[in-house]
Design an enzyme around this catalytic site. Structure first.
Site, PDB file in Angstrom:
ATOM      1  N   HIS A 164       0.850  -1.197   0.000  1.00  0.00           N
ATOM      2  CA  HIS A 164       0.000   0.000   0.000  1.00  0.00           C
ATOM      3  C   HIS A 164       0.882   1.243   0.000  1.00  0.00           C
ATOM      4  CE1 HIS A 164       0.763  -1.266   4.139  1.00  0.00           C
ATOM      5  NE2 HIS A 164       0.804   0.030   4.457  1.00  0.00           N
ATOM      6  N   HIS A 184       0.995   5.175   1.223  1.00  0.00           N
ATOM      7  CA  HIS A 184       0.380   6.210   2.069  1.00  0.00           C
ATOM      8  C   HIS A 184       0.408   7.544   1.333  1.00  0.00           C
ATOM      9  CE1 HIS A 184       0.566   4.081   6.074  1.00  0.00           C
ATOM     10  NE2 HIS A 184       1.449   3.365   5.408  1.00  0.00           N
TER      11      HIS A 184
HETATM   12  P1  AMP Z   1       2.208   0.300   7.345  1.00  0.00           P
HETATM   13  O1  AMP Z   1       2.025  -1.192   7.134  1.00  0.00           O
HETATM   14  O2  AMP Z   1       3.095   0.623   8.495  1.00  0.00           O
HETATM   15  O3  AMP Z   1       2.615   1.018   6.093  1.00  0.00           O
HETATM   16  O4  AMP Z   1       0.811   0.931   7.753  1.00  0.00           O
HETATM   17  C1  AMP Z   1      -0.423   0.254   7.771  1.00  0.00           C
HETATM   18  C2  AMP Z   1      -1.495   1.302   7.829  1.00  0.00           C
HETATM   19  O5  AMP Z   1      -2.744   0.671   7.680  1.00  0.00           O
HETATM   20  C3  AMP Z   1      -1.543   2.100   9.145  1.00  0.00           C
HETATM   21  O6  AMP Z   1      -1.402   3.492   8.870  1.00  0.00           O
HETATM   22  C4  AMP Z   1      -2.915   1.751   9.705  1.00  0.00           C
HETATM   23  O7  AMP Z   1      -3.526   2.837  10.374  1.00  0.00           O
HETATM   24  C5  AMP Z   1      -3.678   1.342   8.466  1.00  0.00           C
HETATM   25  N1  AMP Z   1      -4.777   0.421   8.718  1.00  0.00           N
HETATM   26  C6  AMP Z   1      -4.722  -0.742   9.392  1.00  0.00           C
HETATM   27  N2  AMP Z   1      -5.929  -1.313   9.424  1.00  0.00           N
HETATM   28  C7  AMP Z   1      -6.781  -0.500   8.746  1.00  0.00           C
HETATM   29  C8  AMP Z   1      -8.176  -0.544   8.436  1.00  0.00           C
HETATM   30  N3  AMP Z   1      -8.942  -1.552   8.837  1.00  0.00           N
HETATM   31  N4  AMP Z   1      -8.699   0.489   7.734  1.00  0.00           N
HETATM   32  C9  AMP Z   1      -7.920   1.511   7.330  1.00  0.00           C
HETATM   33  N5  AMP Z   1      -6.607   1.608   7.587  1.00  0.00           N
HETATM   34  C10 AMP Z   1      -6.034   0.618   8.288  1.00  0.00           C
END
Ligand code: AMP
Ligand code: ZN
Length: 137
Positions: free
Chosen positions: A100, A102
């Site tokens: 993903h 950001h």
């Molecule tokens: P990262 O893997 O560190 O790049 O970040 C994972 C991101 O996914 C974090 O910013 C979380 O807040 C976000 N996240 C996790 N679960 C959900 C969800 N159910 N809906 C939206 N965002 C999510």
């Protein structure tokens, strides 16, 4: 779809999300724990962990998708700037192992700072690092 992948479950609708865009290749939603208002995630629908195992077809398409969403988000929340961030692997802070991107709107004076350079690299260090990376291309 991978077993027990939260983003795969969101893409299939099994888990709800604040969806802002969807097409054949990507699902875009608001991050549940936003750094700033409008913090969004661009998620390829195909399950793969991160940039290191990204299919060529997706890497070719993600640039235009980031541009389209970044523009809409920046204008939509009236931001002053926007960071595009991908965390790849645990050491880089990746928590969800479905790739993903950001998109983080930034506002003047929002108080966030970037990481700071450690410095200390000699010309020989730069030369060695450069050679090592180029040899992998
Ligand atoms: P990262 O893997 O560190 O790049 O970040 C994972 C991101 O996914 C974090 O910013 C979380 O807040 C976000 N996240 C996790 N679960 C959900 C969800 N159910 N809906 C939206 N965002 C999510
Ligand atoms: Zn997944």
């Amino acid at each position: 779809m991978a077993n027990n992948c939260i983003f795969c479950k969101i893409i299939t609708g099994e888990i709800p999300a604040s969806k802002i865009y969807e097409d054949n290749d990507f699902f875009v939603m608001l991050d549940i724990n936003p750094v700033n208002r409008g913090h969004s995630l661009v998620i390829p629908k195909t399950h793969f962990a991160n940039i290191f195992d990204a299919p060529e077809e997706i890497t070719a398409k993600i640039g235009p998708m980031i541009k389209k969403m970044a523009q809409a988000i920046k204008t939509g929340v009236n931001a002053d700037g926007l960071n595009v961030v991908i965390n790849n692997d645990q050491a880089a802070g990746q928590v969800v192992f479905h790739a993903h991107v950001h998109l983080i709107p930034r506002f003047e004076g929002d108080g966030f700072t970037h990481w700071h350079g450690k410095g200390g690299e000699t010309p020989a260090d730069f030369e060695e690092t450069k050679t090592r990376i180029i040899s992998e291309l």
